[in-house]
Design a protein around this motif. Structure first.
Motif, PDB file in Angstrom:
ATOM      1  N   HIS A 128       0.540  10.101 -16.402  1.00  0.00           N
ATOM      2  CA  HIS A 128       1.158   9.492 -15.219  1.00  0.00           C
ATOM      3  C   HIS A 128       1.237   7.965 -15.355  1.00  0.00           C
ATOM      4  O   HIS A 128       0.714   7.373 -16.309  1.00  0.00           O
ATOM      5  N   ALA A 129       1.877   7.351 -14.329  1.00  0.00           N
ATOM      6  CA  ALA A 129       2.219   5.928 -14.429  1.00  0.00           C
ATOM      7  C   ALA A 129       1.008   5.019 -14.583  1.00  0.00           C
ATOM      8  O   ALA A 129       1.130   3.890 -15.063  1.00  0.00           O
ATOM      9  N   ARG A 130      -0.150   5.491 -14.159  1.00  0.00           N
ATOM     10  CA  ARG A 130      -1.330   4.642 -14.257  1.00  0.00           C
ATOM     11  C   ARG A 130      -1.703   4.370 -15.718  1.00  0.00           C
ATOM     12  O   ARG A 130      -2.459   3.443 -16.018  1.00  0.00           O
ATOM     13  N   GLY A 131      -1.151   5.180 -16.609  1.00  0.00           N
ATOM     14  CA  GLY A 131      -1.440   4.989 -18.031  1.00  0.00           C
ATOM     15  C   GLY A 131      -0.641   3.853 -18.644  1.00  0.00           C
ATOM     16  O   GLY A 131      -0.912   3.424 -19.770  1.00  0.00           O
ATOM     17  N   ILE A 132       0.357   3.356 -17.929  1.00  0.00           N
ATOM     18  CA  ILE A 132       1.197   2.281 -18.471  1.00  0.00           C
ATOM     19  C   ILE A 132       0.488   0.950 -18.236  1.00  0.00           C
ATOM     20  O   ILE A 132       0.062   0.666 -17.115  1.00  0.00           O
ATOM     21  N   CYS A 133       0.360   0.170 -19.303  1.00  0.00           N
ATOM     22  CA  CYS A 133      -0.350  -1.110 -19.127  1.00  0.00           C
ATOM     23  C   CYS A 133       0.156  -2.148 -20.120  1.00  0.00           C
ATOM     24  O   CYS A 133       0.910  -1.828 -21.037  1.00  0.00           O
ATOM     25  N   VAL A 159       0.851  -1.200   0.000  1.00  0.00           N
ATOM     26  CA  VAL A 159       0.000   0.000   0.000  1.00  0.00           C
ATOM     27  C   VAL A 159       0.883   1.246   0.000  1.00  0.00           C
ATOM     28  O   VAL A 159       1.874   1.310   0.728  1.00  0.00           O
ATOM     29  N   HIS A 160       0.509   2.208  -0.834  1.00  0.00           N
ATOM     30  CA  HIS A 160       1.194   3.506  -0.800  1.00  0.00           C
ATOM     31  C   HIS A 160       0.626   4.313   0.368  1.00  0.00           C
ATOM     32  O   HIS A 160      -0.545   4.133   0.727  1.00  0.00           O
ATOM     33  N   GLU A 161       1.448   5.210   0.954  1.00  0.00           N
ATOM     34  CA  GLU A 161       0.937   5.933   2.144  1.00  0.00           C
ATOM     35  C   GLU A 161      -0.343   6.708   1.841  1.00  0.00           C
ATOM     36  O   GLU A 161      -1.222   6.821   2.702  1.00  0.00           O
ATOM     37  N   THR A 162      -0.484   7.202   0.621  1.00  0.00           N
ATOM     38  CA  THR A 162      -1.715   7.950   0.309  1.00  0.00           C
ATOM     39  C   THR A 162      -2.922   7.004   0.204  1.00  0.00           C
ATOM     40  O   THR A 162      -4.061   7.452   0.222  1.00  0.00           O
ATOM     41  N   GLY A 163      -2.630   5.702   0.109  1.00  0.00           N
ATOM     42  CA  GLY A 163      -3.720   4.721   0.103  1.00  0.00           C
ATOM     43  C   GLY A 163      -4.489   4.749   1.423  1.00  0.00           C
ATOM     44  O   GLY A 163      -5.687   4.475   1.462  1.00  0.00           O
ATOM     45  N   LEU A 164      -3.792   5.111   2.513  1.00  0.00           N
ATOM     46  CA  LEU A 164      -4.467   5.209   3.817  1.00  0.00           C
ATOM     47  C   LEU A 164      -5.433   6.394   3.815  1.00  0.00           C
ATOM     48  O   LEU A 164      -6.528   6.323   4.380  1.00  0.00           O
ATOM     49  N   ILE A 165      -5.020   7.468   3.158  1.00  0.00           N
ATOM     50  CA  ILE A 165      -5.887   8.660   3.083  1.00  0.00           C
ATOM     51  C   ILE A 165      -7.113   8.326   2.224  1.00  0.00           C
ATOM     52  O   ILE A 165      -8.255   8.637   2.583  1.00  0.00           O
ATOM     53  N   LEU A 195      -0.541   0.567 -11.054  1.00  0.00           N
ATOM     54  CA  LEU A 195      -0.369   1.461  -9.902  1.00  0.00           C
ATOM     55  C   LEU A 195      -0.290   2.922 -10.296  1.00  0.00           C
ATOM     56  O   LEU A 195       0.315   3.272 -11.315  1.00  0.00           O
ATOM     57  N   PHE A 196      -0.872   3.731  -9.460  1.00  0.00           N
ATOM     58  CA  PHE A 196      -0.750   5.189  -9.625  1.00  0.00           C
ATOM     59  C   PHE A 196       0.663   5.603  -9.198  1.00  0.00           C
ATOM     60  O   PHE A 196       1.349   6.317  -9.907  1.00  0.00           O
ATOM     61  N   HIS A 197       1.086   5.117  -8.027  1.00  0.00           N
ATOM     62  CA  HIS A 197       2.433   5.409  -7.519  1.00  0.00           C
ATOM     63  C   HIS A 197       3.309   4.208  -7.892  1.00  0.00           C
ATOM     64  O   HIS A 197       3.632   3.379  -7.051  1.00  0.00           O
ATOM     65  N   ARG A 198       3.665   4.136  -9.157  1.00  0.00           N
ATOM     66  CA  ARG A 198       4.289   2.927  -9.675  1.00  0.00           C
ATOM     67  C   ARG A 198       5.793   2.869  -9.371  1.00  0.00           C
ATOM     68  O   ARG A 198       6.524   3.812  -9.655  1.00  0.00           O
ATOM     69  N   THR A 199       6.214   1.761  -8.768  1.00  0.00           N
ATOM     70  CA  THR A 199       7.642   1.423  -8.758  1.00  0.00           C
ATOM     71  C   THR A 199       7.689  -0.053  -9.140  1.00  0.00           C
ATOM     72  O   THR A 199       6.731  -0.792  -8.869  1.00  0.00           O
ATOM     73  N   GLU A 200       8.780  -0.465  -9.744  1.00  0.00           N
ATOM     74  CA  GLU A 200       8.870  -1.863 -10.178  1.00  0.00           C
ATOM     75  C   GLU A 200       8.840  -2.794  -8.966  1.00  0.00           C
ATOM     76  O   GLU A 200       8.305  -3.892  -9.016  1.00  0.00           O
ATOM     77  N   GLU A 201       9.377  -2.297  -7.837  1.00  0.00           N
ATOM     78  CA  GLU A 201       9.392  -3.117  -6.624  1.00  0.00           C
ATOM     79  C   GLU A 201       7.963  -3.372  -6.128  1.00  0.00           C
ATOM     80  O   GLU A 201       7.603  -4.500  -5.771  1.00  0.00           O
ATOM     81  N   ARG A 202       7.147  -2.301  -6.115  1.00  0.00           N
ATOM     82  CA  ARG A 202       5.755  -2.482  -5.667  1.00  0.00           C
ATOM     83  C   ARG A 202       4.990  -3.399  -6.618  1.00  0.00           C
ATOM     84  O   ARG A 202       4.221  -4.240  -6.194  1.00  0.00           O
ATOM     85  N   ILE A 203       5.215  -3.227  -7.917  1.00  0.00           N
ATOM     86  CA  ILE A 203       4.538  -4.090  -8.898  1.00  0.00           C
ATOM     87  C   ILE A 203       4.846  -5.549  -8.577  1.00  0.00           C
ATOM     88  O   ILE A 203       3.958  -6.393  -8.473  1.00  0.00           O
ATOM     89  N   ARG A 211      -8.127   8.103 -15.351  1.00  0.00           N
ATOM     90  CA  ARG A 211      -7.917   6.849 -16.085  1.00  0.00           C
ATOM     91  C   ARG A 211      -9.257   6.291 -16.545  1.00  0.00           C
ATOM     92  O   ARG A 211      -9.385   5.773 -17.652  1.00  0.00           O
ATOM     93  N   CYS A 212     -10.243   6.415 -15.687  1.00  0.00           N
ATOM     94  CA  CYS A 212     -11.566   5.929 -16.049  1.00  0.00           C
ATOM     95  C   CYS A 212     -12.031   6.599 -17.355  1.00  0.00           C
ATOM     96  O   CYS A 212     -12.492   5.941 -18.282  1.00  0.00           O
TER      97      CYS A 212
END
Ligand code: PTJ
Length: 250
Positions: free
Chosen positions: A141-146, A30-36, A104-112, A166-167
């Motif tokens: 932004h990174a959410r556009g990568i698929c 989870v990204h920290e903003t996911g808590l918000i 992911l919105f806050h994309r890092t390869e590690e999180r993926i 994205r929607c």
């Protein structure tokens, strides 16, 4: 789990969900903003009474029918969704069947990689997202990568807990977009073809049940069910439901 919650606590379910997200943050899912984002969702969940209301129950049914009718359905998974409902994601994907893609919105390869591993640990055979070479037009932004074989090629995409642009971009590509969003006023809720105003923790399991039931329906029956869906009207019904609950408070 770092905190024992007694099961007789009046807010047991809600506290357990929070704990899963806190653990997900520690585990790098989870990204920290996911808590918000979750906090906003919780507020709306409180307003609908922390249960699946009739409109959402119906939306879950129609969404399931739409996923069954799809030629290439894809379930998009972000950090919150992987932390909260990994099992349900995998079960839903297998039951339809649909592809799973980590996006992911806050994309890092590690999180993926971590999210892919979690879904595989819950029984997914194939999880897309690591080889994302395509871009959704109009999204910087990174959410556009698929992945080409995943969201890019999908005709129906389930995007739980989404951000609105994205929607919109997926719809511009001609896809049918289903979202799960507790906020009936959000841009995503207003843009999607089917908006399920329910907690993802309740909605995903219910959709597995609907898909199992709808498997025995004829194609024409599923099409008729989908054709009748009026998303704007249903969102209005949710807002009416909340307004009435608030007015009725003594
Ligand atoms: O994991 P990442 O990097 O992809 O990031 C994911 C988050 C959630 C941080 C990102 O997508 C984000 O910032 O989302 P938003 O724009 O805050 O939108 C999240 C929406 O989901 C809000 O409208 C919330 O009301 C809603 N929401 C939050 N928790 C839940 C929820 N809806 C259903 N069930 C929930 N448990």
């Amino acid at each position: 789990m770092s905190f024992d919650i007694p099961c007789n606590h009046p807010r047991y379910e809600s506290l357990m969900i929070r704990q899963r997200l806190a653990d997900g943050l520690k585990d790098g899912l989870v990204h920290e903003t996911g808590l918000i984002a979750h906090g906003r969702g919780e507020a709306f969940d409180y307003l609908i009474g922390e249960r699946t209301i009739d409109v959402a129950f119906a939306a879950e049914k129609v969404a399931s029918a739409w996923l069954l009718l799809a030629k290439h359905p894809v379930i998009s998974v972000n950090g919150n969704v992987a932390a909260l409902v990994p099992d349900e994601c995998v079960r839903l994907a297998k039951t339809i069947p649909a592809a799973l893609e980590v996006n992911l919105f806050h994309r890092t390869e590690e999180r993926i990689q971590r999210l892919v591993n979690v879904l595989q640990d819950h029984g997914a055979e194939t999880v897309l997202g690591e080889h994302a070479l395509e871009k959704i037009p109009g999204l910087d932004h990174a959410r556009g990568i698929c992945e080409r074989q995943g969201i890019y090629a999908a005709d129906v995409v389930l995007v739980p807990l989404e951000d609105g642009d994205r929607c919109q971009a997926l719809k511009k590509m001609g896809k049918c977009v289903i979202t799960i969003d507790l906020n009936p006023l959000s841009r995503t809720a207003r843009t999607a073809d089917i908006t399920i105003v329910d907690n993802v923790c309740r909605a995903m399991g219910q959709m597995v049940k609907w898909v199992e039931e709808l498997h025995s329906w004829k194609k024409k029956e599923l099409e008729d069910l989908c054709r009748q869906w009026d998303n704007k009207g249903q969102l209005h019904a949710v807002v009416e439901f909340i307004s009435k609950r608030l007015k009725d408070i003594k």
